[in-house]
Write a protein that holds these residues in place. Structure first.
Motif, PDB file in Angstrom:
ATOM      1  N   THR A  91       0.833  -1.199   0.000  1.00 25.73           N
ATOM      2  CA  THR A  91       0.000   0.000   0.000  1.00 25.73           C
ATOM      3  C   THR A  91       0.870   1.253   0.000  1.00 25.73           C
ATOM      4  O   THR A  91       2.044   1.202   0.346  1.00 25.73           O
ATOM      5  CB  THR A  91      -0.916   0.045   1.233  1.00 25.73           C
ATOM      6  OG1 THR A  91      -0.125   0.233   2.400  1.00 25.73           O
ATOM      7  CG2 THR A  91      -1.748  -1.221   1.358  1.00 25.73           C
ATOM      8  N   LEU A  92       0.263   2.350  -0.367  1.00 30.29           N
ATOM      9  CA  LEU A  92       0.888   3.665  -0.234  1.00 30.29           C
ATOM     10  C   LEU A  92      -0.053   4.534   0.591  1.00 30.29           C
ATOM     11  O   LEU A  92      -1.250   4.257   0.685  1.00 30.29           O
ATOM     12  CB  LEU A  92       1.145   4.298  -1.601  1.00 30.29           C
ATOM     13  CG  LEU A  92       2.242   3.648  -2.443  1.00 30.29           C
ATOM     14  CD1 LEU A  92       2.357   4.338  -3.803  1.00 30.29           C
ATOM     15  CD2 LEU A  92       3.573   3.666  -1.736  1.00 30.29           C
ATOM     16  N   THR A  93       0.512   5.590   1.167  1.00 28.54           N
ATOM     17  CA  THR A  93      -0.243   6.490   2.028  1.00 28.54           C
ATOM     18  C   THR A  93       0.020   7.929   1.609  1.00 28.54           C
ATOM     19  O   THR A  93       1.163   8.289   1.312  1.00 28.54           O
ATOM     20  CB  THR A  93       0.173   6.293   3.503  1.00 28.54           C
ATOM     21  OG1 THR A  93      -0.014   4.922   3.854  1.00 28.54           O
ATOM     22  CG2 THR A  93      -0.643   7.162   4.439  1.00 28.54           C
ATOM     23  N   ILE A  94      -1.022   8.741   1.603  1.00 22.11           N
ATOM     24  CA  ILE A  94      -0.885  10.182   1.375  1.00 22.11           C
ATOM     25  C   ILE A  94      -0.707  10.853   2.726  1.00 22.11           C
ATOM     26  O   ILE A  94      -1.464  10.598   3.664  1.00 22.11           O
ATOM     27  CB  ILE A  94      -2.126  10.763   0.666  1.00 22.11           C
ATOM     28  CG1 ILE A  94      -2.241  10.204  -0.750  1.00 22.11           C
ATOM     29  CG2 ILE A  94      -2.065  12.291   0.650  1.00 22.11           C
ATOM     30  CD1 ILE A  94      -3.481  10.670  -1.504  1.00 22.11           C
ATOM     31  N   HIS A  95       0.301  11.730   2.798  1.00 22.29           N
ATOM     32  CA  HIS A  95       0.583  12.496   4.019  1.00 22.29           C
ATOM     33  C   HIS A  95       0.658  13.985   3.676  1.00 22.29           C
ATOM     34  O   HIS A  95       1.105  14.359   2.597  1.00 22.29           O
ATOM     35  CB  HIS A  95       1.953  12.124   4.607  1.00 22.29           C
ATOM     36  CG  HIS A  95       2.165  10.679   4.834  1.00 22.29           C
ATOM     37  ND1 HIS A  95       1.781  10.034   5.983  1.00 22.29           N
ATOM     38  CD2 HIS A  95       2.746   9.739   4.053  1.00 22.29           C
ATOM     39  CE1 HIS A  95       2.126   8.764   5.909  1.00 22.29           C
ATOM     40  NE2 HIS A  95       2.706   8.561   4.735  1.00 22.29           N
ATOM     41  N   ALA A  96       0.292  14.811   4.626  1.00 18.80           N
ATOM     42  CA  ALA A  96       0.524  16.261   4.575  1.00 18.80           C
ATOM     43  C   ALA A  96       0.051  16.906   3.284  1.00 18.80           C
ATOM     44  O   ALA A  96       0.699  17.794   2.747  1.00 18.80           O
ATOM     45  CB  ALA A  96       2.006  16.564   4.818  1.00 18.80           C
ATOM     46  N   LEU A  97      -1.108  16.476   2.790  1.00 19.74           N
ATOM     47  CA  LEU A  97      -1.648  17.114   1.599  1.00 19.74           C
ATOM     48  C   LEU A  97      -2.196  18.474   2.015  1.00 19.74           C
ATOM     49  O   LEU A  97      -3.076  18.559   2.876  1.00 19.74           O
ATOM     50  CB  LEU A  97      -2.755  16.267   0.962  1.00 19.74           C
ATOM     51  CG  LEU A  97      -3.223  16.808  -0.389  1.00 19.74           C
ATOM     52  CD1 LEU A  97      -3.487  15.644  -1.341  1.00 19.74           C
ATOM     53  CD2 LEU A  97      -4.438  17.672  -0.273  1.00 19.74           C
ATOM     54  N   GLY A  98      -1.638  19.511   1.429  1.00 17.84           N
ATOM     55  CA  GLY A  98      -2.063  20.870   1.746  1.00 17.84           C
ATOM     56  C   GLY A  98      -2.212  21.702   0.499  1.00 17.84           C
ATOM     57  O   GLY A  98      -1.470  21.528  -0.470  1.00 17.84           O
ATOM     58  N   VAL A  99      -3.168  22.611   0.532  1.00 12.28           N
ATOM     59  CA  VAL A  99      -3.429  23.537  -0.565  1.00 12.28           C
ATOM     60  C   VAL A  99      -3.393  24.949  -0.003  1.00 12.28           C
ATOM     61  O   VAL A  99      -3.937  25.203   1.080  1.00 12.28           O
ATOM     62  CB  VAL A  99      -4.808  23.248  -1.207  1.00 12.28           C
ATOM     63  CG1 VAL A  99      -5.167  24.302  -2.251  1.00 12.28           C
ATOM     64  CG2 VAL A  99      -4.835  21.858  -1.820  1.00 12.28           C
ATOM     65  N   ASP A 100      -2.757  25.852  -0.726  1.00 10.91           N
ATOM     66  CA  ASP A 100      -2.730  27.255  -0.324  1.00 10.91           C
ATOM     67  C   ASP A 100      -4.159  27.683  -0.006  1.00 10.91           C
ATOM     68  O   ASP A 100      -5.044  27.569  -0.860  1.00 10.91           O
ATOM     69  CB  ASP A 100      -2.152  28.089  -1.467  1.00 10.91           C
ATOM     70  CG  ASP A 100      -2.022  29.567  -1.130  1.00 10.91           C
ATOM     71  OD1 ASP A 100      -2.886  30.121  -0.404  1.00 10.91           O
ATOM     72  OD2 ASP A 100      -1.058  30.189  -1.607  1.00 10.91           O
ATOM     73  N   PRO A 101      -4.426  28.165   1.203  1.00 11.37           N
ATOM     74  CA  PRO A 101      -5.792  28.511   1.600  1.00 11.37           C
ATOM     75  C   PRO A 101      -6.460  29.531   0.684  1.00 11.37           C
ATOM     76  O   PRO A 101      -7.678  29.531   0.531  1.00 11.37           O
ATOM     77  CB  PRO A 101      -5.640  29.088   3.006  1.00 11.37           C
ATOM     78  CG  PRO A 101      -4.346  28.582   3.499  1.00 11.37           C
ATOM     79  CD  PRO A 101      -3.481  28.362   2.296  1.00 11.37           C
ATOM     80  N   ARG A 102      -5.678  30.381   0.046  1.00 10.68           N
ATOM     81  CA  ARG A 102      -6.255  31.375  -0.864  1.00 10.68           C
ATOM     82  C   ARG A 102      -6.817  30.724  -2.123  1.00 10.68           C
ATOM     83  O   ARG A 102      -7.577  31.348  -2.855  1.00 10.68           O
ATOM     84  CB  ARG A 102      -5.199  32.417  -1.236  1.00 10.68           C
ATOM     85  CG  ARG A 102      -4.716  33.221  -0.030  1.00 10.68           C
ATOM     86  CD  ARG A 102      -3.532  34.047  -0.365  1.00 10.68           C
ATOM     87  NE  ARG A 102      -2.402  33.151  -0.670  1.00 10.68           N
ATOM     88  CZ  ARG A 102      -1.150  33.535  -0.821  1.00 10.68           C
ATOM     89  NH1 ARG A 102      -0.837  34.809  -0.728  1.00 10.68           N
ATOM     90  NH2 ARG A 102      -0.203  32.672  -1.079  1.00 10.68           N
ATOM     91  N   LEU A 103      -6.449  29.464  -2.360  1.00  9.71           N
ATOM     92  CA  LEU A 103      -6.879  28.766  -3.572  1.00  9.71           C
ATOM     93  C   LEU A 103      -7.803  27.588  -3.273  1.00  9.71           C
ATOM     94  O   LEU A 103      -8.164  26.841  -4.181  1.00  9.71           O
ATOM     95  CB  LEU A 103      -5.651  28.277  -4.349  1.00  9.71           C
ATOM     96  CG  LEU A 103      -4.668  29.377  -4.756  1.00  9.71           C
ATOM     97  CD1 LEU A 103      -3.401  28.776  -5.315  1.00  9.71           C
ATOM     98  CD2 LEU A 103      -5.304  30.321  -5.743  1.00  9.71           C
TER      99      LEU A 103
END
Length: 173
Positions: A91-103
């Motif tokens: 398996t793989l895991t997604i970590h720390a997915l973040g998007v610029d809050p302005r977008l």
């Protein structure tokens, strides 16, 4: 949106992205619970960059979104009844997915997640997994809309949040 693997020389750009995101999200309706240089830590970012596991949506000298996709998971994942029943090494895991809050709200999180799904498929993973801090309503809408299955609520420990409730999701591939 263009997404690519981060380069080791971009460490400070990526670290600045996470610091800016943490600052801007402190008073948001759904703060991520992240603390600068605790989660994601500089060591986590450097290691992900060195291993080619950090991906970003760049725009000039800044990042619009970033995430880590790897085969690491936090203690507690072993307790879950994962739908795929795939062993952790498949398996793989997604970590720390973040998007610029302005977008936020423009589909960048969805595009980053789709990219992560493509990576997992290309690497032959049997499932893609992740956890979401309870109460993160935008994430709780996003992942099921992309086919992720809600697995359950579990208490996990992270340095930035301490022990608290997280919701687990899996996308069998």
């Amino acid at each position: 949106m263009y997404i690519r693997q981060g380069q080791t020389e971009e460490f400070f750009k990526i670290r600045r992205f996470y610091h800016d995101l943490t600052d801007r999200m402190q008073n948001a309706a759904y703060p991520p619970g992240w603390i600068k240089d605790v989660y994601p830590s500089p060591a986590m970012l450097r290691q992900a960059l060195q291993k080619g596991e950090l991906f970003l949506a760049p725009q000039g000298e800044r990042a619009l979104a970033a995430m880590i996709v790897n085969d690491q998971c936090t203690d507690g994942y072993q307790q879950a009844a994962w739908p795929s029943q795939a062993p952790p090494q498949e398996t793989l895991t997604i970590h720390a997915l973040g998007v610029d809050p302005r977008l936020q709200g423009r589909g960048l999180g969805k595009q980053m997640t789709a990219y992560g799904i493509g990576l997992a498929k290309a690497k032959g993973a049997k499932a893609l997994r992740l956890d979401v801090l309870a109460g993160n309503t935008p994430a709780l809408r996003l992942y099921p809309s992309m086919g992720f299955i809600y697995v359950g609520k579990i208490q996990l420990f992270y340095q930035n949040t301490g022990r608290c409730d997280f919701l687990l999701f899996e996308l069998p591939l």
